[in-house]
Structures are given as structure tokens and as C-alpha cells.
Design a protein around this motif. Structure first.
Motif, mmCIF file in Angstrom:
data_model
loop_
_atom_site.group_PDB
_atom_site.id
_atom_site.type_symbol
_atom_site.label_atom_id
_atom_site.label_comp_id
_atom_site.label_asym_id
_atom_site.label_seq_id
_atom_site.Cartn_x
_atom_site.Cartn_y
_atom_site.Cartn_z
ATOM 1 N N SER A 88 0.817 -1.221 0.000
ATOM 2 C CA SER A 88 0.000 0.000 0.000
ATOM 3 C C SER A 88 0.846 1.265 0.000
ATOM 4 O O SER A 88 0.465 2.268 0.579
ATOM 5 N N LYS A 90 1.460 3.353 -2.372
ATOM 6 C CA LYS A 90 0.840 4.457 -3.093
ATOM 7 C C LYS A 90 -0.224 5.147 -2.239
ATOM 8 O O LYS A 90 -0.370 6.373 -2.285
ATOM 9 N N ARG A 91 -0.968 4.374 -1.455
ATOM 10 C CA ARG A 91 -1.986 4.970 -0.578
ATOM 11 C C ARG A 91 -1.350 5.818 0.512
ATOM 12 O O ARG A 91 -1.846 6.901 0.843
ATOM 13 N N GLU A 210 1.967 0.213 -8.195
ATOM 14 C CA GLU A 210 2.121 -0.538 -6.946
ATOM 15 C C GLU A 210 2.431 -1.985 -7.315
ATOM 16 O O GLU A 210 1.691 -2.604 -8.084
ATOM 17 N N ARG A 214 -2.710 -6.046 -3.482
ATOM 18 C CA ARG A 214 -2.917 -5.457 -2.165
ATOM 19 C C ARG A 214 -3.347 -6.541 -1.177
ATOM 20 O O ARG A 214 -4.152 -7.417 -1.494
#
Length: 445
Positions: A88, A90-91, A210, A214
Motif C-alpha cells: 500500500s 501508493k496509498r 504498486e 494489495r
């Protein structure tokens, strides 16, 4: 098992490299407009306004930045470990970006005398910016083979200085000088920097990928897992002295650099007493030289080796700081030699150009070295430690210079930077790149 960062199979992905580098382009608006050129000077001289020496304003500025870096010091390694485990990155990067944008925009409401509000907003916005640097750096090992990471890292830093040059040139042209009389215009620096960061970073989130699916992990388990992995990483650092010493060197390097970034324009205003034209010229010259240094030394790093280039930039820094300290003396000597007046601000501009040359190159080389020494699948946690080293350094450096300038004055306290850069050089004694054959595929179980 994780793929080790030195695997040669990776190729340069140009669109991703561009998206990744654009984050450096975007976030320099915050660094320069808020920390270095405009708001730092505005905070000490107008918001606090304890002239003629501004020692209280300088100290409060140091404290605000140090608190923000303390928060990053605690959060970055844990967040990095969670990013690796949940895929994660990028989040996390997006969250830090939006936090910085929002709190930077609200600096508009910081008026003279509202010292606490200004400090709180600087703490939060600088936290978002600083931890975001760790998040974006963790993508570097994915972007190409190790023999190209020096150039890629240098490209990002060079593009960052171009972004800073563009943002600050527009800001200075639109908003004018830093003064109480011009406050109603110059207070727009916060919203301007926020808008620049918001828009310029959009390519990052469009093009950067990414890696891996996920993984959904409950929030409480994420935190527990993050702390466990950080603990295992600390054990690994004891077993790998070359990586540990690199982080120690980065600690001393960044302590010196954060002082330079945070106090160069304050130093020029208070010690050198430069005029507005020299202030603008210093900004332009240092940005151009920093971009040249980042690109040039990045190219050189891929050809003669990352470690020698990194060491050279550290020695160059010690000479630059010595030149800053000796600026008034050099101006007097040159006046005698040339037979005509040479102003201290002219010498300071030349020395600033030398400092700018190694500003981007040293940071870029250190970032590339970390990328070459850690596994791709564990980049988040190790760049969390990279961020920890840098932010712990910021606390140490900024509090050190803040207290020393209260005692000795800013002109003498700047020598503290010379000691820091020399210590960074000494710490590289055992730093070596790992053997590309037979290196363990994962640093942390």
C-alpha cells in the motif's frame, strides 16, 4: 523470499521514472517556499518579529521543525513496514501528499503574533512532506537495475530543483519581498505552494505502479506487524555494519543539510545583510547548481561507483561550509588584493553556488546507495529507516544550531555544520556495496 535489489533483470521504465521524478518536482515548492526562502524568513522576522537579532524567532522555528521530524522519526519505519506487508505504498504516499497540501494552504491565516498557530501548521505540514519523502523513495529500487539507480535518483533530485526554481520564481514575482509592509501579499505563499504541490504531483499517481496485489490486514494487526518488523530490522542492522554505517553517515549528512536548507536565507538576511537582488540571485544560482550537481554526480555514480562519489560530495560540503563561515574575511582579503571594494554578499553568492553543487548530489547519492543495498520487496521499511536517519538528523541539527546560535550567534554557530559533514565522511569507512553473487535475498525474515 523477496527479490534482492541488485537483480539485473529489472529495466528502466521511462514513464514510471517520469511519474516518480515529478513528485520531487512538486514537493520542492514546499521545501523552498515554506522552509527555505519565504515562510521561514517571514516567521522569524514578521510573525515572531523579535529584532534586531531574531534569536527567539530562530529558536522557535528550529523547535517547530524538530517536532515535526520527531514525529517522522517514530512513524516512518513502522509505516514503511506496513506498506511492504500490505502493498500500500501508493496509498500512504497519497495520504501524506494531501495532508501537506491542506495544512500548507492554511498558513494563509498565520498573522503577526499568531506564533503558536504558525508552529502547529508547520509541524503538521512538514510532517506530511517529510514522511512523504520516505514513501516516494521506497519506489526507487523498482525503477531500474542497480547500475542505473544513481542516474535515476539524480534525475529526480535535479527535476526537483527545477520545480523549486519555477515555483519560487513565480512566487517571488507575484508576491514580492518578505516584509511587514508587504504582509497582505506575501501571506499567499502558503496557498500558492499548496496548489503547486497538488497539481504537479498528479503524474506521480497516474504513472507510478504498486507492485504485487494489495493485502488486506486489519488496522490493529498492521500496527503490531509493523512494530515487529521494525524490531527485526534493528537486529539486521547489527549484523550488517556497512548498511548501519551508511545510515549513520546519512544522519550526519542530513543534520548539516537541514541546517543549510532551513537557515541559508535567514543567515543571508541576518549575518550577510544582503539586498533583495542578491537574495533572488542566490536562489536562482543554488537551484541551477544543485540540479547540475544531482544529474552530473548521478551519471558519475553509475560509472565510477556510488561510494566514492558519495564520499567526495561529503568532503566538498566541508569546504563549502568553511567558505560560508569565512565569507566576511574573504571579502576583506579580496578587497585588498583587487584594490576595489568586494562586498560580503558577492562572496556569499559564489560560496552558495559551490554549496548548491553538492546539495542535490549528496542527497541523491545517499538515496541511491540505500536502494542498491536493500531488497526490492523490503524497500518500504528500509527507506523508513532512511527517513528515520534523516529526520533524527533534522532534530539533532536544528536543535543544535538553534541553541548554539542563542549562545554564539548565528555567524559562529554555522561551523557546527562543518563538523557534521566531516563526521558523515568518517562514518563511510566501512560502507561497501554488497557482493552481487551470493547475497541473501532478504534482509529480514
Amino acid at each position: 523470499m523477496q527479490e534482492f535489489a541488485i537483480t539485473k533483470a529489472r529495466r528502466v521504465r521511462k514513464r514510471e521514472v517520469f511519474g516518480w521524478a515529478m513528485f520531487d518536482f512538486a514537493n520542492q515548492a514546499y521545501t523552498l517556499l515554506i522552509i527555505t526562502v519565504i515562510f521561514g524568513d517571514l516567521f522569524t522576522r514578521v510573525i515572531v518579529g523579535d529584532g534586531p537579532d531574531y534569536r527567539l524567532g530562530n529558536l522557535l522555528w528550529s523547535i517547530a521543525l524538530a517536532i515535526s521530524y520527531l514525529l517522522v522519526l517514530v512513524a516512518a519505519p513502522v509505516a514503511g513496514s506496513i506498506m511492504d506487508a500490505t502493498r500500500s505504498r501508493k496509498r500512504f504516499l497519497m495520504a501524506s501528499w494531501l495532508l501537506t497540501v491542506f495544512t500548507t494552504a492554511t498558513l494563509y491565516w498565520v498573522e503577526p503574533g499568531l506564533i503558536i498557530l504558525g508552529m502547529v501548521l508547520i509541524v503538521i505540514s512538514n510532517f506530511g512532506y517529510a514522511i512523504g519523502e520516505s514513501f516516494i523513495a521506497s519506489f526507487l529500487p523498482d525503477l531500474g537495475p542497480p547500475e542505473r539507480l544513481g542516474w535515476i535518483s539524480g534525475l529526480g533530485w535535479a527535476l526537483g530543483y527545477v520545480g523549486g526554481l519555477v515555483a519560487t520564481a513565480f512566487a517571488l514575482g507575484l508576491l514580492g519581498d518578505v516584509s511587514a509592509e508587504n504582509f497582505e501579499r506575501i501571506r499567499w505563499v502558503g496557498p500558492f505552494a499548496a496548489a503547486f504541490f497538488l497539481l504537479s504531483a498528479l503524474p506521480t499517481f497516474l504513472f507510478l505502479r504498486e507492485r504485487g496485489p494489495r493485502r488486506n490486514v486489519a488496522g490493529r494487526l498492521q500496527l503490531s506487524m509493523g512494530f515487529r518488523r521494525v524490531a527485526k530490522s534493528l537486529v539486521t542492522l547489527r549484523q550488517r555494519p556497512e548498511l548501519r554505517d551508511l545510515f549513520v553517515s546519512i544522519f550526519f549528512l542530513m543534520a548539516g543539510i537541514y541546517i543549510v536548507i532551513s537557515f541559508t536565507f535567514i543567515y543571508g538576511s541576518q549575518v550577510i545583510q544582503w539586498d533583495e537582488s542578491t537574495r533572488v540571485a542566490m536562489f536562482i544560482v543554488t537551484q541551477i547548481m544543485a540540479a547540475i550537481g544531482a544529474l552530473g554526480f548521478g551519471w558519475l555514480q553509475d560509472r565510477i561507483g556510488a561510494v566514492p562519489v558519495y564520499r567526495f560530495t561529503l568532503l566538498f560540503w566541508t569546504l563549502a561550509v568553511l567558505g560560508i563561515f569565512l565569507t566576511p574575511w574573504l571579502a576583506e582579503r579580496l578587497t585588498g588584493i583587487l584594490g576595489r571594494p568586494v562586498e560580503a554578499q558577492q562572496v556569499f553568492l559564489f560560496v552558495g553556488a559551490l554549496a548548491g553543487l553538492c546539495l542535490g548530489s549528496a542527497q541523491s547519492a545517499g538515496r541511491a546507495l540505500v536502494a542498491m543495498m536493500v531488497p526490492v520487496g523490503e524497500a518500504g521499511r528500509w527507506f523508513g529507516f532512511w527517513g528515520l536517519s534523516g529526520r533524527a538528523a533534522a532534530i539533532f541539527g536544528l536543535m543544535g544550531i538553534g541553541l548554539l546560535q542563542m549562545w554564539l550567534g548565528l555567524a559562529n554557530a554555522i561551523l557546527f555544520c562543518l563538523l557534521l559533514f566531516f563526521a558523515a565522511f568518517v562514518a563511510t569507512w566501512r560502507v561497501r556495496l554488497p557482493d552481487r553473487s551470493g547475497t541473501p535475498r532478504s534482509l529480514v525474515p
